[in-house]
Design a protein around this motif. Structure first.
Motif, PDB file in Angstrom:
ATOM      1  N   SER A 187       2.165  -6.769   1.508  1.00  0.00           N
ATOM      2  CA  SER A 187       0.843  -6.521   2.092  1.00  0.00           C
ATOM      3  C   SER A 187       0.947  -5.648   3.332  1.00  0.00           C
TER       4      SER A 187
ATOM      5  N   ARG B 109      -8.948  -2.248   6.366  1.00  0.00           N
ATOM      6  CA  ARG B 109      -8.216  -1.199   5.634  1.00  0.00           C
ATOM      7  C   ARG B 109      -6.937  -1.741   4.993  1.00  0.00           C
ATOM      8  N   SER B 110      -6.806  -3.061   4.919  1.00  0.00           N
ATOM      9  CA  SER B 110      -5.609  -3.671   4.339  1.00  0.00           C
ATOM     10  C   SER B 110      -5.495  -3.352   2.847  1.00  0.00           C
ATOM     11  N   TYR B 111      -4.264  -3.337   2.357  1.00  0.00           N
ATOM     12  CA  TYR B 111      -4.029  -3.096   0.931  1.00  0.00           C
ATOM     13  C   TYR B 111      -2.659  -3.643   0.563  1.00  0.00           C
ATOM     14  N   ASP B 112      -2.427  -3.705  -0.740  1.00  0.00           N
ATOM     15  CA  ASP B 112      -1.150  -4.200  -1.243  1.00  0.00           C
ATOM     16  C   ASP B 112      -0.304  -3.064  -1.801  1.00  0.00           C
TER      17      ASP B 112
ATOM     18  N   LEU C 100     -10.323  -0.924  -9.736  1.00  0.00           N
ATOM     19  CA  LEU C 100     -10.494  -0.449  -8.367  1.00  0.00           C
ATOM     20  C   LEU C 100     -11.607   0.584  -8.230  1.00  0.00           C
TER      21      LEU C 100
ATOM     22  N   PRO D 130     -12.049   7.316  -1.411  1.00  0.00           N
ATOM     23  CA  PRO D 130     -10.885   6.446  -1.634  1.00  0.00           C
ATOM     24  C   PRO D 130      -9.811   7.119  -2.487  1.00  0.00           C
TER      25      PRO D 130
ATOM     26  N   VAL E 261      -5.564   6.269  -4.237  1.00  0.00           N
ATOM     27  CA  VAL E 261      -4.432   5.371  -4.433  1.00  0.00           C
ATOM     28  C   VAL E 261      -3.166   6.209  -4.555  1.00  0.00           C
TER      29      VAL E 261
ATOM     30  N   GLN F 148      -5.895   5.649   5.028  1.00  0.00           N
ATOM     31  CA  GLN F 148      -5.133   4.646   4.284  1.00  0.00           C
ATOM     32  C   GLN F 148      -5.530   4.634   2.810  1.00  0.00           C
TER      33      GLN F 148
ATOM     34  N   LYS G 221      -6.127   2.849  -0.945  1.00  0.00           N
ATOM     35  CA  LYS G 221      -6.670   1.560  -1.386  1.00  0.00           C
ATOM     36  C   LYS G 221      -5.582   0.679  -1.983  1.00  0.00           C
ATOM     37  N   ALA G 222      -4.510   1.314  -2.445  1.00  0.00           N
ATOM     38  CA  ALA G 222      -3.386   0.586  -3.028  1.00  0.00           C
ATOM     39  C   ALA G 222      -2.214   1.540  -3.158  1.00  0.00           C
TER      40      ALA G 222
END
Length: 378
Positions: A9, A15-18, A36, A128, A130, A164, A166-167
């Motif tokens: 994580s 703005r957190s994502y994995d 997503l 967004p 990824v 950032q 999204k993933a």
């Protein structure tokens, strides 16, 4: 979804994502994108090398998941990491009427990831995206943390933004089709993490490098996961590089200078960083920050990985001038990251006089490339 996945994580509040790490994850990209995406339209940004291996399969998956994929295939290589190339991405987004909720996917190495992220940051003031990194450098470093941008003729990554993802979806099987030279170069970033933050991880690299070089799955999963954990911890503590995050620049002050002096063609990024890891450690020793044993250990593991430790430019003025264009320069001073010991570093500016004294002691030789010079691909 099949095989066991690992998650790391990146904690940044809203703005957190994995970061998801899983062999064979490419087979799930359509389903993951569907979960997503807020609209059917998704942009897949890649380069010609990666497209040849993976694009048709990803496009097919997206269609099966009910998405409308738009492919944007770019010319490969650091020399194409420019505003002009980003403009090509923006042209497609505008022509295809992408909206603020439309999603971009970066399918490629660090160059593709940086440019896709930058395009996502500035198109309609931010859409967004990824990251699906296909090289080791991208998997352990550039895909994580939200740094996006392009190079300027006077310096690397001088134009960019924080945006950032999204993933971050990492398939370690990508590394199996990576040219040997690119794989070896990526190990410089892995070694960096042990030096700046984790002595035990550095010892693991010293002991396990033969298995890593053979791409043994357990060793590869371990180095990718641990590198991502360290990067995530640093980014969470300092998202926009005001303080602690600067430790991630270890090896890059001299490394970026050597890349620029070679026109971003004679050395690829990890090769330049590998040289930088050793030279900046030796420069730290010269300044009294660490002992010779620390330098020797760093030099040994860099060499064991198959990377060069030799300076590639004989000119003090050229190297110092290139360092002046680094984005970390503050009030005209070059701010360096210097090892105190394995696992600990300090951030201190360096004067030209000190650098010049040290430079006299450094031998110059070879092209600086790793011993693996296979044709570049993915």
């Amino acid at each position: 979804m099949g095989k066991i996945e690992q998650r790391v994580s990146v904690s940044l509040k809203s703005r957190s994502y994995d970061i998801v790490i899983k062999p064979g994850l490419i087979d799930e990209l359509g389903v993951r994108l569907q979960s997503l995406a807020s609209t059917e339209r998704v942009g897949i940004v890649t380069d010609r090398h990666v497209a040849r291996h993976y694009l048709s399969a990803v496009v097919s998956q997206c269609k099966q998941a009910g998405l409308h994929p738009v492919s944007i295939v770019l010319p490969p290589g650091e020399k194409n990491k420019t505003l002009a190339t980003v403009e090509k991405i923006l042209d497609v987004l505008a022509r295809e009427r992408f909206e603020r909720k439309s999603l971009l996917m970066a399918l490629g190495g660090g160059v593709v990831g940086d440019m896709t992220g930058f395009a996502a940051a500035i198109y309609q003031r931010g859409i967004p995206f990824v990251q699906v990194p296909t090289t080791l450098v991208a998997q352990v470093d550039s895909s994580v943390g939200g740094k996006t941008g392009v190079d300027h003729r006077l310096g690397k990554n001088l134009i960019g933004a924080f945006h950032q993802p999204k993933a971050v979806w990492i398939d370690t099987k990508f590394l199996g089709t990576l040219p040997k030279r690119e794989w070896i170069a990526g190990l410089a970033e892995v070694i960096k993490y042990g030096i700046i933050a984790d002595k035990r991880f550095f010892v693991y690299l010293e002991r396990t490098m033969p298995a890593i070089l053979k791409l043994e799955p357990r060793a590869v999963m371990q180095i990718v996961k641990r590198s991502c954990e360290i990067k995530a911890q640093v980014v969470a503590a300092d998202e926009q590089e005001s303080d602690r995050r600067r430790i991630l620049n270890y090896g890059h002050t001299i490394g970026h200078a050597l890349e620029a002096l070679g026109g971003y063609q004679s050395l690829i990024h990890g090769e330049a960083v590998g040289i930088g890891l050793v030279l900046e450690a030796d420069l730290a020793r010269h300044q009294g920050y660490c002992n010779s044993k620390t330098v020797d250990r760093i030099r040994s593991v860099v060499r064991a990985a198959g990377l060069s430790d030799r300076l590639t430019s004989p000119s003090l003025e050229k190297v110092w001038s290139a360092m002046q264009h680094d984005k970390k320069v503050s009030q005209g001073k070059v701010v360096g990251v210097w090892p105190n010991a394995i696992g600990r570093v300090r951030i201190v500016p360096i004067e030209r006089g000190t650098f010049a004294e040290w430079f006299k002691t450094v031998s110059v030789g070879g092209s600086g490339r790793s011993r693996y010079t296979a044709k570049r691909g993915q």
